[in-house]
Design an enzyme around this catalytic site. Structure first.
Site, PDB file in Angstrom:
ATOM      1  N   GLU A 170       0.833  -1.199   0.000  1.00  0.00           N
ATOM      2  CA  GLU A 170       0.000   0.000   0.000  1.00  0.00           C
ATOM      3  C   GLU A 170       0.869   1.251   0.000  1.00  0.00           C
ATOM      4  O   GLU A 170       1.907   1.279   0.655  1.00  0.00           O
ATOM      5  CB  GLU A 170      -0.913  -0.019   1.232  1.00  0.00           C
ATOM      6  CG  GLU A 170      -1.769  -1.280   1.303  1.00  0.00           C
ATOM      7  CD  GLU A 170      -2.427  -1.511   2.659  1.00  0.00           C
ATOM      8  OE1 GLU A 170      -2.623  -0.531   3.407  1.00  0.00           O
ATOM      9  OE2 GLU A 170      -2.736  -2.678   2.966  1.00  0.00           O
ATOM     10  N   GLU A 184      -9.774   5.543   2.655  1.00  0.00           N
ATOM     11  CA  GLU A 184     -10.121   4.711   3.809  1.00  0.00           C
ATOM     12  C   GLU A 184     -10.113   5.579   5.061  1.00  0.00           C
ATOM     13  O   GLU A 184      -9.247   6.447   5.216  1.00  0.00           O
ATOM     14  CB  GLU A 184      -9.106   3.573   3.965  1.00  0.00           C
ATOM     15  CG  GLU A 184      -9.328   2.700   5.198  1.00  0.00           C
ATOM     16  CD  GLU A 184      -8.224   1.656   5.372  1.00  0.00           C
ATOM     17  OE1 GLU A 184      -8.160   1.052   6.460  1.00  0.00           O
ATOM     18  OE2 GLU A 184      -7.423   1.458   4.432  1.00  0.00           O
TER      19      GLU A 184
END
Length: 422
Positions: A226, A337
């Site tokens: 990520e 997120e």
């Protein structure tokens, strides 16, 4: 004089004990934890060739490249550092875009650059402080995502259970607004990501915008790489927008961490510090700024590389760190997120992206543009069959599109708690 020092020390010990008792720890437990914290700091804060004081309060240590935390890993003790990838993904679209962006690109900097740069042969690492580790649930979990909820979204399985689990109110845990592709073998991904400073309601929450490179199932064997930007008061102690990376090979259980807070990622670049603040930041109705991130698998050596902007190849994750990603990724996700820690169906007001819904458009809502995947021939191409997903569109939403200038793009984000998201 000696008596004065003794009295001052006694008052300090008393103060620390009272502080620890307020936190639910006895003085003995507190001393044990502080001792563990100091040992951990000694492991991850390596001796520096040079230290640079950043404008935002960070200390950036210039560490010899061969002494960085990655080489604490037993499998990397005799590792020969790969100073450049053997192959770099490219495409006609990419070449055209590079020339266009060179002309209009606004410089994206990190605050510590104002006071100096790291010398050749070293890498910049944000120094971890005692208070950083003390904010963590435990010394062992410092620098890792909490395991209470999966941090990588599984759009298919989650969409089947969203209505039952979410109800009409909010849901605790991680929430997302993403675009994704699956059903093929992927060897990397790229995106240009609009940069903001979302408001965070509670220090234990965060808001981020990133690329996920995923392999395996969404059970205990998930592999994930990520990269993007985040605001995380719990991790960094402030509300600055920071460049970050993360990796795991077992669904965030025991492997991986943020940035360079454990062994794993090998940095080769002396200009960009993982976890350091980035600027400038976009303004609502004003100037817009974005960063470009590319992560791809070197087809010869097998390592996963990361590039920041047009010029900075930062380093790589060795392929042996992973099981599924040792071959290829099975899903790519792009998007936002947040953590919602509100109980009993309530929702946090922590913002995602700019804090505005997608329909607000350019200059107001946050975006990803020119999203691409790397195929088996090491070419960047537009993704096929892009899907979108969010758990609660009345809290955070996503809308995708495509055109000649931005390629495949989407707007995403939202304010969280609002009249339609109680």
């Amino acid at each position: 004089m000696a008596a004065h020092v003794s009295v001052s020390h006694s008052w300090l010990v008393l103060f620390l004990c009272l502080f620890l008792m307020a936190a639910g720890l006895s003085c003995a437990e507190g001393r044990t934890r502080r001792s563990a914290v100091h040992r951990h700091l000694k492991r991850i804060n390596k001796p520096a060739l040079k230290t640079i004081q950043s404008l935002d309060g960070d200390m950036i240590d210039c560490i010899p490249i061969s002494h960085q935390p990655a080489f604490d890993h037993p499998f990397l003790r005799n590792h020969t550092i790969q100073m450049r990838p053997t192959f770099h993904p490219d495409s006609l679209f990419e070449l055209k875009e590079k020339e266009e962006e060179k002309e209009k690109e606004k410089p994206m900097l990190q605050h510590w650059h104002v006071n100096g740069r790291c010398p050749e042969g070293s890498v910049p690492i944000r120094r971890t402080r005692e208070e950083d580790v003390l904010r963590a649930a435990s010394v062992r979990r410092y620098g890792r995502k909490r395991r209470s909820a999966a941090a990588a979204p599984d759009p298919l399985s989650m969409s089947l259970s969203t209505d039952m689990e979410m109800g009409s109110g909010g849901a605790s845990g991680h929430q997302h607004a993403i675009a994704y592709v699956q059903g093929d073998k992927y060897y990397g991904a790229r995106a240009t990501i609009n940069v903001w400073q979302p408001r965070i309601e509670q220090s234990s929450e965060f808001s981020l915008s990133q690329i996920w490179i995923l392999g395996g199932s969404f059970g205990q064997d998930l592999n994930s790489i990520e990269a993007g930007w985040q605001v995380s008061p719990d991790l960094y102690g402030d509300n600055n927008t920071r460049l970050f990376t993360y990796w795991t090979s077992d669904a965030y259980q025991a492997t991986g961490c943020y940035n360079l807070l454990c062994s794993g990622f090998i940095q080769i670049n002396n200009n960009i510090a993982m976890g350091a603040s980035i600027y400038p930041i976009s303004n609502y109705g004003g100037s817009q700024y974005d960063i470009s991130i590319l992560v791809w698998k070197d087809p010869k050596e097998g390592n996963w590389w990361m590039q920041f902007g047009q010029d900075y190849v930062l380093g790589y994750w060795p392929s042996f760190l992973f099981s599924y990603l040792a071959d290829s990724a099975s899903m790519i996700e792009w998007g936002g997120e947040v953590v919602n820690s509100e109980p009993n169906g309530s929702h946090t007001s922590t913002q995602m992206g700019s804090g505005q819904f997608p329909e607000e458009g350019f200059g107001k809502s946050s975006y990803f543009r020119n999203i691409q995947v790397v195929d088996e021939s090491n070419n960047l191409r537009a993704p096929k069959g892009v899907g979108t997903f969010t758990e609660q569109s009345n809290c955070y939403d996503v809308q995708s599109g495509s055109n000649g200038d931005w390629g495949t793009y989407f707007y995403y984000g939202g304010p969280g708690k609002n009249p339609n998201c109680p």
